[in-house]
Write a protein that holds these residues in place. Structure first.
Motif, PDB file in Angstrom:
ATOM      1  N   ASN A   1       0.056  -2.540   6.560  1.00 32.44           N
ATOM      2  CA  ASN A   1       0.012  -3.257   7.827  1.00 32.44           C
ATOM      3  C   ASN A   1      -0.085  -4.768   7.665  1.00 32.44           C
ATOM      4  O   ASN A   1       0.545  -5.524   8.406  1.00 32.44           O
ATOM      5  CB  ASN A   1      -1.175  -2.775   8.670  1.00 32.44           C
ATOM      6  CG  ASN A   1      -1.070  -1.294   8.989  1.00 32.44           C
ATOM      7  OD1 ASN A   1       0.018  -0.793   9.246  1.00 32.44           O
ATOM      8  ND2 ASN A   1      -2.199  -0.603   8.980  1.00 32.44           N
TER       9      ASN A   1
ATOM     10  N   ASN B   1      -5.384  -3.674  -1.603  1.00 33.96           N
ATOM     11  CA  ASN B   1      -6.294  -2.569  -1.321  1.00 33.96           C
ATOM     12  C   ASN B   1      -5.479  -1.277  -1.375  1.00 33.96           C
ATOM     13  O   ASN B   1      -4.854  -0.880  -0.395  1.00 33.96           O
ATOM     14  CB  ASN B   1      -6.934  -2.743   0.055  1.00 33.96           C
ATOM     15  CG  ASN B   1      -8.040  -1.736   0.299  1.00 33.96           C
ATOM     16  OD1 ASN B   1      -8.091  -0.683  -0.330  1.00 33.96           O
ATOM     17  ND2 ASN B   1      -8.934  -2.051   1.225  1.00 33.96           N
TER      18      ASN B   1
ATOM     19  N   THR C   1      -7.032   2.417   0.691  1.00 32.38           N
ATOM     20  CA  THR C   1      -6.775   2.819   2.080  1.00 32.38           C
ATOM     21  C   THR C   1      -5.335   2.607   2.510  1.00 32.38           C
ATOM     22  O   THR C   1      -4.939   3.068   3.579  1.00 32.38           O
ATOM     23  CB  THR C   1      -7.673   2.013   3.034  1.00 32.38           C
ATOM     24  OG1 THR C   1      -7.356   0.624   2.891  1.00 32.38           O
ATOM     25  CG2 THR C   1      -9.131   2.243   2.717  1.00 32.38           C
TER      26      THR C   1
ATOM     27  N   CYS D   1      -4.561  -8.218   0.486  1.00 32.17           N
ATOM     28  CA  CYS D   1      -5.776  -8.696   1.143  1.00 32.17           C
ATOM     29  C   CYS D   1      -6.189 -10.073   0.619  1.00 32.17           C
ATOM     30  O   CYS D   1      -6.901 -10.808   1.300  1.00 32.17           O
ATOM     31  CB  CYS D   1      -6.913  -7.691   0.965  1.00 32.17           C
ATOM     32  SG  CYS D   1      -7.291  -7.272  -0.733  1.00 32.17           S
TER      33      CYS D   1
ATOM     34  N   GLU E   1      -4.144  -0.324   3.218  1.00 36.40           N
ATOM     35  CA  GLU E   1      -4.179  -1.389   4.223  1.00 36.40           C
ATOM     36  C   GLU E   1      -2.979  -2.334   4.089  1.00 36.40           C
ATOM     37  O   GLU E   1      -2.560  -2.967   5.057  1.00 36.40           O
ATOM     38  CB  GLU E   1      -5.492  -2.166   4.064  1.00 36.40           C
ATOM     39  CG  GLU E   1      -5.717  -3.254   5.087  1.00 36.40           C
ATOM     40  CD  GLU E   1      -6.998  -4.031   4.804  1.00 36.40           C
ATOM     41  OE1 GLU E   1      -7.249  -5.001   5.523  1.00 36.40           O
ATOM     42  OE2 GLU E   1      -7.710  -3.651   3.865  1.00 36.40           O
TER      43      GLU E   1
ATOM     44  N   LYS F   1     -15.641  -1.345   5.499  1.00 42.36           N
ATOM     45  CA  LYS F   1     -14.559  -1.205   6.478  1.00 42.36           C
ATOM     46  C   LYS F   1     -13.747   0.064   6.217  1.00 42.36           C
ATOM     47  O   LYS F   1     -13.374   0.795   7.142  1.00 42.36           O
ATOM     48  CB  LYS F   1     -13.659  -2.442   6.406  1.00 42.36           C
ATOM     49  CG  LYS F   1     -12.537  -2.462   7.420  1.00 42.36           C
ATOM     50  CD  LYS F   1     -11.724  -3.739   7.258  1.00 42.36           C
ATOM     51  CE  LYS F   1     -10.553  -3.746   8.223  1.00 42.36           C
ATOM     52  NZ  LYS F   1      -9.718  -4.976   8.040  1.00 42.36           N
ATOM     53  N   ASP F   2     -13.509   0.350   4.921  1.00 47.81           N
ATOM     54  CA  ASP F   2     -12.760   1.553   4.562  1.00 47.81           C
ATOM     55  C   ASP F   2     -13.514   2.809   4.976  1.00 47.81           C
ATOM     56  O   ASP F   2     -12.932   3.760   5.523  1.00 47.81           O
ATOM     57  CB  ASP F   2     -12.499   1.586   3.047  1.00 47.81           C
ATOM     58  CG  ASP F   2     -11.618   0.426   2.597  1.00 47.81           C
ATOM     59  OD1 ASP F   2     -10.949  -0.170   3.461  1.00 47.81           O
ATOM     60  OD2 ASP F   2     -11.636   0.115   1.396  1.00 47.81           O
TER      61      ASP F   2
END
Length: 483
Positions: free
Chosen positions: A315, A307, A310, A319, A312, A451-452
């Motif tokens: 972290n 992803n 964002t 995905c 992501e 979610k984004d």
């Protein structure tokens, strides 16, 4: 009963001791004849029967293949030919995974890359035989060899979204662009290093090239060949592949150093870097058509979806990780236009079709005799094209893939139910055993985008609230000081 003829003593072949022939015993002669007839009689009957059967068969075959020809007929009607399918029509597929395909031959060396173009009616390929070819997708014939060809193996070719121009990178350190319709060479530029990859931007304005020795990328204006960006040492090792995002504003590149980088064309800066993205060299990369996700294939036998919209991955990493689809290095990857599935080619000589939402291999296409170098999907999602080291391309028909017994069997074994996404209307699957399966109404990509958006909204609200909090803190500080 028919009378028997008497034995002729003069015909006897048994001489007496004095030199005169003696009469043969008639009863002995009759027994010999009878025994011979009893022994060979059934065999003679069988041979005669076979002759009577074989003659009409030969006549029928002769009549079907040749037919009676009238010498006085000016334009005789020849009998209709029946095409016999090749024995390898189904390739080396498993019994329950039969996919129709067509083999395209014409290159004399490794076929390095392949593409669909002109509304899926034409195919484009490049090869180590120093040629770039245009094919007819219907009959598999070669339409054109693009002349003023390179003087060394062609590593990659690309085509604009409107199918007007093509570009090719070669080991002779050149990048060439032709007009697809006329075959005319439009321009040629030379680099100081080997060019290992090249791609047109979706809007056709730019061409990006991956460079060997200086581990960098070069972006040029496709109209006047002026250099827009030349980033040396963008990676620590050889750049293996590069591509534009759907907006033609960002360039993703991957390398033998196992890293992923995204370069912004407008700001002339690196937006993000993912180091050690795989456990081995990264071979290829491709964006989804939304531009929010990037897929990478690797020599570690896996594919990963990141992803990049964002960040992501900072972290929790990738995905989605797709494993157990290839027995060797993965050489290439390509998303379907609506991101409903993903395909990959590998050095295990197979093409894997992946269900991205359910994270499993849907089907494996077998048949190539050597490494699969590149793969492509038609816009209508009915065809897959694969290029191989065995000097051929294969055009696979996957229009009825969901009706293939092995695919249905795999879904049943996984316990999957098919639903329709309420956001994008695409079909997606959920596990029957999942306690939340009834509440899931969106596909994985729409859930990620939701979610984004929620993350962005919370971030913006916190930024709006920060001035109020600062003012409140300032008032409290002033009050304490007054006290």
């Amino acid at each position: 009963m028919a009378s028997q003829q008497p034995c002729d003593s003069s015909s006897s072949k048994y001489p007496k001791k004095d030199g005169k022939s003696a009469p043969q015993d008639c009863s002995v002669q009759r027994r010999l004849v009878s025994a011979t007839h009893d022994s060979f009689g059934p065999w003679m009957t069988l041979i005669k029967s076979l002759r009577r059967i074989k003659l009409p068969i030969l006549e029928a075959r002769r009549g079907r293949t040749q037919g009676p020809l009238n010498p006085l007929d000016v334009d005789p009607e020849l009998p209709e030919r029946r095409l016999i399918p090749e024995k390898n029509f189904w390739g080396d597929q498993e019994p329950l995974a039969k996919i129709p395909f067509q083999i395209l031959t014409g290159h004399q060396h490794i076929v390095s890359s392949c593409h669909f173009c002109v509304d899926d009616t034409k195919l484009l390929s490049s090869s180590y035989d120093c040629t770039v070819k245009l094919w007819d997708a219907v009959d598999g014939s070669i339409v054109r060899d693009f002349e003023e060809r390179p003087e060394a193996p062609v590593l990659e070719c690309s085509v604009t979204a409107d199918s007007r121009r093509i570009v090719a990178a070669s080991y002779d350190k050149t990048v060439r662009t032709w007009d697809l319709e006329t075959g005319k060479l439009l321009w040629k530029i030379s680099h100081e290093n080997f060019v290992v990859s090249c791609k047109f931007s979706p809007d056709g304005k730019y061409v990006v090239s991956g460079l060997d020795v200086d581990h960098g990328i070069s972006i040029i204006d496709a109209k006047n060949t002026m250099t827009v960006s030349h980033i040396k040492d963008h990676h620590k090792r050889l750049v293996t592949s590069c591509c534009f995002d759907p907006d033609s504003q960002k360039v993703a590149s991957v390398s033998l150093d196992r890293s992923i980088k995204i370069w912004d064309v407008t700001s002339q800066a690196t937006l993000l870097t993912i180091t050690k993205a795989h456990n081995n060299a990264i071979s290829n990369c491709c964006f989804t058509f939304s531009g929010h996700f990037l897929c990478t294939s690797s020599w570690d036998k896996t594919l990963k979806i990141w992803n990049v919209y964002t960040g992501e991955f900072r972290n929790c990493g990738a995905c989605v990780t797709l494993m157990q689809g290839h027995e060797g290095s993965v050489s290439s990857c390509h998303f379907a236009r609506d991101t409903s599935f993903l395909i990959s080619g590998g050095f295990d000589r197979t093409v894997a079709i992946w269900d991205v939402g359910d994270v499993y291999r849907k089907l494996s296409l077998k048949g190539h005799d050597d490494w699969v170098m590149d793969v492509a999907i038609s816009n209508n999602k009915k065809w897959i094209l694969s290029a191989s080291k065995d000097r051929t391309m294969r055009l696979w028909n996957i229009e009825e893939i969901d009706q293939i017994p092995l695919v249905m069997q795999n879904k049943t074994a996984l316990g999957l139910n098919v639903k329709q996404c309420e956001e994008c209307d695409r079909p997606f699957s959920v596990y029957e055993s999942d306690v939340f399966s009834e509440t899931v109404t969106k596909c994985v990509f729409c859930r990620m985008e939701t979610k984004d958006l929620s993350a962005e909204a919370s971030l913006s609200s916190s930024e709006e609230d920060s001035p109020a909090r600062d003012a409140a803190q300032a008032r409290m500080t002033d009050g304490h000081q007054a006290l």
